[in-house]
Scaffold this motif. Sequence first.
Motif, PDB file in Angstrom:
ATOM      1  N   ILE A  71       0.868  -1.188   0.000  1.00  0.00           N
ATOM      2  CA  ILE A  71       0.000   0.000   0.000  1.00  0.00           C
ATOM      3  C   ILE A  71       0.900   1.232   0.000  1.00  0.00           C
ATOM      4  O   ILE A  71       1.893   1.282   0.747  1.00  0.00           O
ATOM      5  CB  ILE A  71      -0.926   0.008   1.236  1.00  0.00           C
ATOM      6  N   HIS A  72       0.570   2.185  -0.838  1.00  0.00           N
ATOM      7  CA  HIS A  72       1.367   3.410  -0.964  1.00  0.00           C
ATOM      8  C   HIS A  72       0.408   4.584  -0.978  1.00  0.00           C
ATOM      9  O   HIS A  72      -0.484   4.650  -1.819  1.00  0.00           O
ATOM     10  CB  HIS A  72       2.172   3.330  -2.277  1.00  0.00           C
ATOM     11  N   THR A  73       0.591   5.507  -0.056  1.00  0.00           N
ATOM     12  CA  THR A  73      -0.284   6.682  -0.044  1.00  0.00           C
ATOM     13  C   THR A  73       0.469   7.885   0.526  1.00  0.00           C
ATOM     14  O   THR A  73       1.592   7.748   1.018  1.00  0.00           O
ATOM     15  CB  THR A  73      -1.584   6.402   0.745  1.00  0.00           C
ATOM     16  N   HIS A  74      -0.135   9.056   0.382  1.00  0.00           N
ATOM     17  CA  HIS A  74       0.405  10.272   0.991  1.00  0.00           C
ATOM     18  C   HIS A  74      -0.157  10.397   2.402  1.00  0.00           C
ATOM     19  O   HIS A  74      -1.317  10.085   2.629  1.00  0.00           O
ATOM     20  CB  HIS A  74      -0.049  11.510   0.227  1.00  0.00           C
ATOM     21  N   ALA A  75       0.651  10.919   3.317  1.00  0.00           N
ATOM     22  CA  ALA A  75       0.126  11.103   4.666  1.00  0.00           C
ATOM     23  C   ALA A  75       0.770  12.286   5.362  1.00  0.00           C
ATOM     24  O   ALA A  75       1.993  12.401   5.420  1.00  0.00           O
ATOM     25  CB  ALA A  75       0.350   9.844   5.494  1.00  0.00           C
ATOM     26  N   SER A  76      -0.072  13.181   5.854  1.00  0.00           N
ATOM     27  CA  SER A  76       0.355  14.246   6.764  1.00  0.00           C
ATOM     28  C   SER A  76       1.480  15.080   6.160  1.00  0.00           C
ATOM     29  O   SER A  76       2.452  15.423   6.823  1.00  0.00           O
ATOM     30  CB  SER A  76       0.770  13.644   8.120  1.00  0.00           C
ATOM     31  N   GLU A  77       1.267  15.428   4.890  1.00  0.00           N
ATOM     32  CA  GLU A  77       2.248  16.251   4.171  1.00  0.00           C
ATOM     33  C   GLU A  77       2.087  17.716   4.563  1.00  0.00           C
ATOM     34  O   GLU A  77       3.054  18.461   4.617  1.00  0.00           O
ATOM     35  CB  GLU A  77       2.012  16.051   2.669  1.00  0.00           C
ATOM     36  N   ASN A  78       0.828  18.096   4.825  1.00  0.00           N
ATOM     37  CA  ASN A  78       0.491  19.512   4.887  1.00  0.00           C
ATOM     38  C   ASN A  78      -0.483  19.739   6.038  1.00  0.00           C
ATOM     39  O   ASN A  78      -1.307  18.877   6.356  1.00  0.00           O
ATOM     40  CB  ASN A  78      -0.152  19.860   3.523  1.00  0.00           C
ATOM     41  N   HIS A  88       5.847  11.390   2.935  1.00  0.00           N
ATOM     42  CA  HIS A  88       5.934  12.698   3.590  1.00  0.00           C
ATOM     43  C   HIS A  88       5.957  12.648   5.126  1.00  0.00           C
ATOM     44  O   HIS A  88       6.974  12.902   5.722  1.00  0.00           O
ATOM     45  CB  HIS A  88       4.859  13.665   3.085  1.00  0.00           C
ATOM     46  N   CYS A  89       4.826  12.417   5.772  1.00  0.00           N
ATOM     47  CA  CYS A  89       4.768  12.396   7.256  1.00  0.00           C
ATOM     48  C   CYS A  89       5.496  13.591   7.867  1.00  0.00           C
ATOM     49  O   CYS A  89       6.348  13.452   8.741  1.00  0.00           O
ATOM     50  CB  CYS A  89       5.348  11.090   7.799  1.00  0.00           C
ATOM     51  N   VAL A  90       5.136  14.778   7.372  1.00  0.00           N
ATOM     52  CA  VAL A  90       5.750  16.007   7.894  1.00  0.00           C
ATOM     53  C   VAL A  90       5.138  16.404   9.232  1.00  0.00           C
ATOM     54  O   VAL A  90       5.835  16.815  10.152  1.00  0.00           O
ATOM     55  CB  VAL A  90       5.594  17.154   6.865  1.00  0.00           C
ATOM     56  N   TRP A  91       3.808  16.271   9.330  1.00  0.00           N
ATOM     57  CA  TRP A  91       3.091  16.775  10.503  1.00  0.00           C
ATOM     58  C   TRP A  91       2.525  15.617  11.302  1.00  0.00           C
ATOM     59  O   TRP A  91       1.377  15.212  11.108  1.00  0.00           O
ATOM     60  CB  TRP A  91       1.996  17.746  10.064  1.00  0.00           C
ATOM     61  N   THR A  92       3.319  15.092  12.199  1.00  0.00           N
ATOM     62  CA  THR A  92       2.878  13.988  13.047  1.00  0.00           C
ATOM     63  C   THR A  92       3.178  14.346  14.494  1.00  0.00           C
ATOM     64  O   THR A  92       4.193  14.981  14.781  1.00  0.00           O
ATOM     65  CB  THR A  92       3.642  12.696  12.695  1.00  0.00           C
ATOM     66  N   ASP A  93       2.298  13.920  15.392  1.00  0.00           N
ATOM     67  CA  ASP A  93       2.595  14.155  16.806  1.00  0.00           C
ATOM     68  C   ASP A  93       3.209  12.898  17.411  1.00  0.00           C
ATOM     69  O   ASP A  93       3.363  11.870  16.735  1.00  0.00           O
ATOM     70  CB  ASP A  93       1.344  14.646  17.558  1.00  0.00           C
ATOM     71  N   GLU A  94       3.555  12.999  18.671  1.00  0.00           N
ATOM     72  CA  GLU A  94       4.224  11.908  19.379  1.00  0.00           C
ATOM     73  C   GLU A  94       3.449  10.594  19.243  1.00  0.00           C
ATOM     74  O   GLU A  94       4.020   9.534  18.955  1.00  0.00           O
ATOM     75  CB  GLU A  94       4.374  12.327  20.850  1.00  0.00           C
TER      76      GLU A  94
END
Lengths: 441, 441
Positions: A211-218, A251-257
Motif C-alpha cells: 500500500i502506498h499513499t500520501h500522509a500528513s504532508e500539509n 511525507h509524514c511532515v506533521w505527526t505528533d508523538e
Amino acid sequence: MILSGTVVVNSDKIIDDGAVVVDDDTITTVGKRNNIIDKFPSHDETQSDILMPGMVGSHIHSVQSLGRGISDDSELLDWLFEHVLPMEAALDAEQMEAAAKLGYLELIETGTTTAIDHLSVAHAERAFEAAGEMGIRGIFGKVLMDRRAPDGLIEETQAGLNETEELIQKYHGSFDDRIRYAVTPRFAVSCTEECLRGARALADKYDGVRIHTHASENQDEVETVEDDTGQRNIHWLDEVGLTGEDVVLAHCVWTDESERTILEETGTHVTHCPSSNMKLASGIAPIVDYLDRGINVALGNDGPPCNNTLDPFTEAKQAGILQKADQLDPTVTPKESILDMATVNGAKAAGFDTVGELKPGWKADIIGISTDNTQATPLNDILSYIVFAAHGENVEFTMVDGEVLMEDNTVTVVDAESIRQDARRAAESLDIKGTRSPTSS
Amino acid sequence: MILSGTVVVNSDKIIDDGAVVVDDDTITTVGKRNNIIDKFPSHDETQSDILMPGMVGSHIHSVQSLGRGISDDSELLDWLFEHVLPMEAALDAEQMEAAAKLGYLELIETGTTTAIDHLSVAHAERAFEAAGEMGIRGIFGKVLMDRRAPDGLIEETQAGLNETEELIQKYHGSFDDRIRYAVTPRFAVSCTEECLRGARALADKYDGVRIHTHASENQDEVETVEDDTGQRNIHWLDEVGLTGEDVVLAHCVWTDESERTILEETGTHVTHCPSSNMKLASGIAPIVDYLDRGINVALGNDGPPCNNTLDPFTEAKQAGILQKADQLDPTVTPKESILDMATVNGAKAAGFDTVGELKPGWKADIIGISTDNTQATPLNDILSYIVFAAHGENVEFTMVDGEVLMEDNTVTVVDAESIRQDARRAAESLDIKGTRSPTSS
C-alpha cells in the motif's frame, strides 16, 4: 558480465579496484578485480569510475512529468487541486504513456533503478507497460479517489477497487517480478473509509502487494482529516488498516508523538521528500526523530511539478543537509545514513529484499558514475561525492535486473529523444504552460 | 559576435527567438533575432537554447577547492579550525594556484561569471593571476587574521594590512578592470579591532575597493564576539566601520531586529549561502525579512568543503525552496527574486554596476544553457527550468567581458584536464582525505 571500478557495496563497505560479477539477473561475486578477473575469462568487462547500488525513488509521480514547472511558488492544496489534478484528469491514454515514459527515462538517466510510483486514476496500464518495457523495477499503482476529486479523476468506490484488483492480477509479479503492485489511495482527504478499507483488503488478499499513499504532508490536509474523522491522520490511517510493514507513507511532515509511536510500532515505512516539502512550503519532516525510533525512512523526489526533477542525487544532498539546519546539529544525518535512505531503505520499503546493496545473491541493480569532472576533483571522499556533489548527469551506466539500460551515458533500452519529443508534443496538445512559458516576451 | 537563443534579459523580460550583439566587452543590441541578424552581416553567430546573464557567486572560497569533502557532517567552528584552516595553512604557492584554478574552472564550467572570492592569508597573488588569466570577473581579497588563527595563517596586524595595500595597488582594476579588490578580514572572531578598522581605512583610501567578510554565520561565533566586545556582531562591525554600501557580509544567519535595522539603514549587502548554512548546521538565514526590508541579498556557494560544489544553479534552487519551508509560505521567494539574487543582486554587491542583466551598454557576461535534456522536457517555463531544474552541467557556453571562456561545453581559455590533474596532485601531496577516502575498503 563483469563490472569493474571502485565498488560501493553499501554505506559500510567500499572496495577500491573492485569488480562485480553479474550472471543473468543476479550479482554472483563481489571483490577485488585482481582476484576476480582471471576466474571469469568468458565474461565481458565494463568499467565505471564508481559502481554503486541503483538509487531507489521511494515516492515519485512519473505521470506528472508533463507538468514540470507548471505551478511554482504555490502551496500544496492549491497546487494539487488547481494545477496538477486538472492536468492528470486531462491526460488521455497516449499522453499518460508519454508522461510515464518521460518519467522513467529520467529515472534511468539519473540513476534510479527502483521506483515506488504513484500513477493516476486512469490509464494506469500504460505506465505498467512502459515501466516493464523500459526495464526499471518498482511498485506501481493506479490512484484511488472517491471523493474531493475533480471530474475525470473521481470514481465510484467499488469501480476503483475493482480496477485495482484487475491490475493486480495482470501486473503484480510481471516482467520477471520486476513490476509489482502497490494499492494507491491518493490520501485520506480524497478517499472514503470504504475506499481505504478496500485498499487494505486487496493488499491482504494478494501476497506481496503493498500500500502506498500520501500522509500528513500539509497542515491543511491534517486538519481536513481531523474534521472528517475526529482523529489525527495517522491514527485514522491506522484504524482503517493503512499502517504496517507493507505500507509506505509519503511525507509524514506533521505527526505528533502518538502518531510517531504508531509508525514505529507498526513497522510502517516513511518516504522523505525534502525538496518537495520545501518547494510546496509543506514544512520540514521530523526525520531525525523517525530514524532515532528505528522507523525505516526512504527518499523520494515526488514529481516534476514540485521538485522539478527526478534526480536522486540532488535529493540525497537535500536530505543530508536539511535536517542539519533544522536541528542545528551536523551529525544527525551522516552521509552513510543518507546513502542508506537513497538505496536499501527504499528497497525495503518497496518489499524488494535483495535490492539496494551490491552483494552476492542480490539483484543486479547497479549504476556507474563518473568521477572525471571538476565536482569530483579532488576525489577526497567517495561517499561525500555521491551524497553531496554528484548529480544525475554524472551517472553513465544503469543496470536493472542484470539488463543494461544505459551505457556510456546513452540510454540503450529505448530511444530517449523520441520519448522527449512525444512528451513535448503531448504537453503542447494539452496546452500545458508555466507562468513564464517559453513564448513570453 | 551575435549570440542567439531565448534571451533571458533579466527576471522581468524573456525574448523568444532573441539575439544579443556583443562588441568588444559590451552588449550593444538585444532584441528579436529577426530584427537583428541582417543588420550585422559581419558578425559570427553562436546559438544556445537559453542565453542569460552569467551567475554571480557572491561568497566563494576558491582556494578551499582542494578540500572538497574533507569534513562532512561537522559543525562550522570545528570544521574551520580542525580541518579547513589547517589545510589552507599547509598550501604552498603552487598548491594555492592549483586550488584557485580548480575553483575558477568550476565557476566557468557551471556558469558563474563573477565571483566575490575569499582567498587565504598567503599566496593571494597566485589567485589574482589565475582569475585574471582564466577570464572571470570578480572582487578578490587576501584574508586578514591577526588572532585566533592557526600557525601559518596568523599575521601581525600591520603586516597583513600592508600586504593588502600592496595587492590593492597591484591588482585593483587590473585585467581591464575585471579584477578588483575586496579587503577581506576573515571574521570578527579572528580579527582585532585594529585589523577591522584598518580594513575600513584601506577601503576608504582606494576608490572602488570593497570589504568582504563573514558575519553572524553561527551562534558560537556571535557569542564569541559578544564576549570579546560586549556587543552583538553586527553592532560591533558597524562600530568599526564594516557596514555600508561597499560592504558584503556573508551569511548573516543570526541577527536580531536591531542588527537588521543596521544592515538596512547602512545599505550593507548580504550574501545568502543556504547550502553551506544547512550543511554546517549553522541555521536558516532570515532572508525573507531582509528582502522585505529592501536589503540587497545575493547568493553564494561558499566553498567545496562545505557545499560541496560551486554550482550556482543548485544554490539558486536551494535559496528558492529553503525559505518556503522555513516560512511555510511558498510565495515568499518567487523564482524571479531568486534569479535576481543569483545575478544582478550579486553584481550590485560586488560593485559592478553594468553586470547581471543582458541590456545594451552592459558588460557582455553571458552564459548559454542547453534545454536538450530530460530535465528541461517539457519546457513549460523558462525561469522554472533555470531556478528549479537546471544544473551547472547544462551550461554549454560562458562569456565574460566579451571573451568566450567555454563553448560547446568545452572550456577554451585553459586546459581543464590539466587543472584537474594539478589539483589531484596537490591534494595527494598534501595527503588531503575525507573520512571515506577512495582507498578505504
